[in-house]
Design a protein around this motif. Structure first.
Motif, PDB file in Angstrom:
ATOM      1  N   SER A 343       0.833  -1.210   0.000  1.00 27.46           N
ATOM      2  CA  SER A 343       0.000   0.000   0.000  1.00 27.46           C
ATOM      3  C   SER A 343       0.865   1.256   0.000  1.00 27.46           C
ATOM      4  N   CYS A 344       1.963   1.237   0.800  1.00 24.97           N
ATOM      5  CA  CYS A 344       2.866   2.395   0.844  1.00 24.97           C
ATOM      6  C   CYS A 344       3.517   2.628  -0.513  1.00 24.97           C
ATOM      7  N   GLN A 345       3.919   1.526  -1.155  1.00 27.42           N
ATOM      8  CA  GLN A 345       4.600   1.646  -2.444  1.00 27.42           C
ATOM      9  C   GLN A 345       3.660   2.153  -3.534  1.00 27.42           C
ATOM     10  N   LEU A 346       2.446   1.643  -3.525  1.00 17.14           N
ATOM     11  CA  LEU A 346       1.460   2.127  -4.491  1.00 17.14           C
ATOM     12  C   LEU A 346       1.232   3.625  -4.312  1.00 17.14           C
ATOM     13  N   LEU A 347       1.171   4.047  -3.037  1.00 16.90           N
ATOM     14  CA  LEU A 347       0.893   5.458  -2.758  1.00 16.90           C
ATOM     15  C   LEU A 347       2.056   6.346  -3.172  1.00 16.90           C
ATOM     16  N   VAL A 348       3.302   5.888  -2.935  1.00 20.82           N
ATOM     17  CA  VAL A 348       4.461   6.695  -3.339  1.00 20.82           C
ATOM     18  C   VAL A 348       4.531   6.819  -4.863  1.00 20.82           C
ATOM     19  N   CYS A 349       4.238   5.731  -5.579  1.00 16.30           N
ATOM     20  CA  CYS A 349       4.199   5.791  -7.050  1.00 16.30           C
ATOM     21  C   CYS A 349       3.105   6.757  -7.511  1.00 16.30           C
TER      22      CYS A 349
END
Length: 494
Positions: A343-349
């Motif tokens: 979820s964090c990675q999706l949000l940073v992208c």
């Protein structure tokens, strides 16, 4: 698979709770700052546990226990390196980055911070750093989706293709709806679940194998070298495993937690909470893999799935040793680890695409509502690309994570670290650092030079490039002035 399956019911309840948290966060998301950084409102507990959970992906409960199960304690150097790296990141970067981003245009993303900190009018620094985020994070997202698919595949007997979508769907749902607050609040729940699983499981495995003495004798009987920290390794091998710790300085999803803290004063307390959580979790992870050697030597008739894929060691132990309802909770911890990081990675992208491309180059005057919805659309886009990359069932979680971790650690780590401690760093120095770090990782990985983990040469060469190129120029008076103001603010409030 029966619908009354306790594990299935536990998973459904857990996923429903995460989506509900996403809906609650939706009500607090009014603008892009809320969606990307939660309005900089995280207290020390949420900052600490969210940073920890976003860091420890499915790798914590699958990749590392599997490596320990296969090779013994020689694989635990990676845990030692991570603990040292995480502590230094909290100590030197966390508080300073919190104030530096605020003093440099109230930056919401790393590319935004680099652009403001180094007065990059050309937009080149922003574009290159956003591209690095998108390339390496999409690989990282794919690793999370592989881990989720493995979990659903082995728990419910699904095909890999079905498990791929099932594992990704819930994470995409709450990230799409609630943004950063949903991700941070769910991370806190997930971190609690993960530490519960990693303290309880090794204790039960130890009891099932007859206690400490019997367990250690069984491990030694299997292979005496399981206790040897230097088994089948070399100086370069140990340095490579310890080198994972360098990656912390450049992980955008972890650095975002520092940027979102409500104040610098929260950081010191958050560091203590986060490091305690991390040491307990990593200790539990090593113990699960290590004690698993004894359990499956004593019960070879149930060792088939683990021998086929050693990354299933935690999954199989949970299913074999616990009541199905408790097993459901423990297996939910793997889902928690996967979901918290993905979820964090999706949000940073999504943040990079929305803030650093869409708003900066396409729609400078876009409304906040429009930007939030573009951010949500970008979550879906990145998720679909990552699912496509994860479609190969032969992917190994640890391999995918190591490449992405090295990419960020070398490309961003030196730039972030030096930018918050050295006021004479320049825009060209930052640009050189990102390019040299990223290119070194890609080239080193391709040629497998010296058997050394690519993050180490990447970090060293990027740091040298930053220093040498910065010395060829000089920062502007405005850059020095903002740096000094931020440093003064940090020293007054830490």
């Amino acid at each position: 698979m029966s619908v009354s399956n306790p594990t299935l019911i536990t998973f459904v309840i857990y996923i429903a709770a995460m989506v509900l948290i996403g809906l609650m966060a939706y009500r607090s998301t009014n603008n892009l700052s809320d969606y990307i950084l939660g309005g900089r409102s995280l207290g020390s507990v949420v900052t600490a546990l969210s940073a920890g959970a976003s860091d420890m992906s499915g790798w914590l409960l699958m990749g590392l226990p599997g490596a320990i199960y296969m090779s013994g304690l020689s694989e635990s150097w990676i845990a030692i390196g991570l603990i040292v790296g995480a502590y230094l990141n909290w100590l030197f970067v966390a508080g300073r980055l919190r104030v530096q981003t605020e003093h440099n245009g109230d930056a919401l993303t790393l590319p935004d911070y680099f652009s403001s900190r180094f007065e990059d009018k050309s937009g080149l620094l922003r574009i290159i750093s956003a591209v690095v985020i998108l390339v390496f994070f999409t690989i990282y997202c794919a690793s999370g989706i592989v881990a989720g698919a493995r979990l659903f595949e082995s728990t419910f007997g699904m095909s890999y293709e079905t498990a791929l979508w099932a594992g990704a769907a819930a994470t995409i749902a709450y990230t799409f709806v609630g943004g950063f607050l949903a991700v941070s609040w769910t991370d806190t729940v997930q971190a609690t679940l993960m530490i519960f699983a990693l303290i309880l499981t090794p204790i039960i495995v130890l009891l099932a194998t007859g206690g400490v003495d019997t367990t250690f004798l069984a491990i030694e009987a299997k292979n005496p070298d399981n206790f040897n920290m230097l088994k089948n390794t070399t100086f370069i091998g140990v340095i490579s495993l310890m080198g994972w710790g360098l990656g912390y300085f450049g992980q955008p999803h972890i650095l975002a937690r520092f940027m979102a803290a409500d104040s610098v004063k929260s950081i010191a307390n958050a560091r203590r909470i986060s490091m305690t959580w991390m040491i307990l979790c990593l200790g539990g992870t090593v113990a699960v893999g290590f004690f698993g050697i004894a359990y499956f030597s004593a019960h070879p008739e149930v060792a088939g799935p683990v021998n086929e894929n050693h990354e299933r060691v935690f999954i199989e132990l949970a299913k074999l040793l616990f009541n199905p309802w408790i097993a459901g909770v423990l297996l939910s911890a793997i889902l928690a680890a996967v979901m918290s990081t993905l979820s964090c990675q999706l949000l940073v992208c999504s943040s990079a695409l929305t803030e650093d491309f869409y708003k900066t180059f396409l729609r400078k005057n876009a409304s906040q509502v429009e930007l939030v919805w573009v951010g949500r659309a970008m979550v879906l886009l990145v998720a679909l690309i990552a699912i496509a990359m994860a479609a190969n069932p032969n992917n190994r979680v640890l391999g995918l994570v190591s490449y992405a971790w090295a990419g960020f650690g070398a490309a961003f780590g030196p730039v972030v670290l030096i930018s918050v401690i050295w006021k004479h760093m320049t825009r060209n120095g930052a640009l050189a650092g990102i390019l040299v770090g990223a290119i070194t990782v890609i080239v080193w990985k391709h040629f497998a030079l010296l058997g050394l983990y690519e993050i180490i040469p990447g970090f060293i060469f990027a740091s040298l490039a930053i220093y040498i190129v910065s010395k060829l120029g000089a920062p502007t008076a405005g850059m020095v002035e903002r740096f000094d103001a931020a440093e003064k603010d940090y020293n007054l409030n830490k």
